[in-house]
Design a protein around this motif. Structure first.
Motif, short mmCIF file in Angstrom:
data_model
loop_
_atom_site.label_atom_id
_atom_site.label_comp_id
_atom_site.label_asym_id
_atom_site.label_seq_id
_atom_site.Cartn_x
_atom_site.Cartn_y
_atom_site.Cartn_z
N UNK A 57 11.77 6.61 4.64
CA UNK A 57 12.84 5.76 5.19
C UNK A 57 12.57 4.29 4.94
N UNK A 58 11.33 3.89 5.15
CA UNK A 58 10.96 2.50 4.90
C UNK A 58 11.12 2.15 3.43
N UNK A 59 10.75 3.08 2.55
CA UNK A 59 10.87 2.86 1.11
C UNK A 59 12.33 2.64 0.71
N UNK A 60 13.23 3.47 1.23
CA UNK A 60 14.66 3.29 0.93
C UNK A 60 15.17 1.96 1.44
N UNK A 61 14.78 1.58 2.63
CA UNK A 61 15.17 0.29 3.19
C UNK A 61 14.63 -0.85 2.33
N UNK A 62 13.39 -0.71 1.89
CA UNK A 62 12.78 -1.70 1.01
C UNK A 62 13.55 -1.81 -0.31
N UNK A 63 13.91 -0.68 -0.90
CA UNK A 63 14.67 -0.67 -2.16
C UNK A 63 16.00 -1.39 -2.00
N UNK A 64 16.76 -1.04 -0.97
CA UNK A 64 18.05 -1.68 -0.74
C UNK A 64 17.89 -3.17 -0.48
N UNK A 99 0.80 -1.22 0.00
CA UNK A 99 0.00 0.00 0.00
C UNK A 99 0.83 1.27 0.00
N UNK A 100 2.08 1.19 -0.47
CA UNK A 100 2.94 2.37 -0.49
C UNK A 100 2.75 3.21 -1.73
N UNK A 101 1.96 2.73 -2.66
CA UNK A 101 1.85 3.42 -3.95
C UNK A 101 0.93 4.64 -3.92
N UNK A 102 0.15 4.80 -2.90
CA UNK A 102 -0.73 5.96 -2.90
C UNK A 102 -1.40 6.16 -1.56
N UNK A 103 -1.76 7.39 -1.30
CA UNK A 103 -2.54 7.71 -0.12
C UNK A 103 -1.74 7.92 1.15
N UNK A 104 -0.55 7.40 1.24
CA UNK A 104 0.24 7.54 2.47
C UNK A 104 1.01 8.85 2.44
#
Length: 134
Positions: free
Chosen positions: A51-58, A39-44
């Motif tokens: 920070x969570x997104x960068x951790x997820x990417x790595x 659910x990170x693609x919209x609304x948040x």
């Protein structure tokens, strides 16, 4: 041990570049799918998830390369170009070596190292080679 090019023929720069393009596309497909699931693609609120997104990417980036190269010596890009990664003695890489290669790829400007020397930094630093898979 010295790398024997008569046994393991190095991959061409074109094959390496195609590996990179395919694997980047696969990375973004995986990232997009997981982001949608979480659910990170919209609304948040962006500041809440950055920070969570960068951790997820790595995590996805390192996980993809480590799992693929550690298990088969190949990523999807390498499968398509019929190449694989091996140690300097021509043996398959271990998960540890695959993990270290993955970490080295995060070094800023690492991708331009192919233009400086025939062997990229993540290959040099882990004593590995990308070769044609016969």
């Amino acid at each position: 041990n010295e790398f024997d090019e008569s046994v393991n023929v190095p991959a061409t720069t074109g094959q390496r570049f195609l590996n990179y393009l395919v694997d980047v596309i696969i990375f973004y497909i995986i990232l997009f799918a997981i982001a949608l699931l979480l659910g990170l693609s919209g609304g948040a609120n962006v500041t809440d998830v950055t920070g969570f997104y960068y951790l997820l990417c790595f995590s996805i980036f390192i996980g993809y390369y480590t799992l693929m190269e550690g298990s088969k010596g190949k990523t999807i890009g390498k499968i398509l170009t019929k190449t694989k990664v091996v140690t300097e003695s021509g043996e398959p890489v271990t998960y540890k070596t695959a993990f270290l290669r993955s970490l080295c790829r995060i070094v800023p400007l690492e991708f331009i190292s192919i233009f400086i020397r025939p062997q990229m930094w993540h290959d040099q630093w882990t004593k590995t080679f990308v070769v044609k898979d016969n």
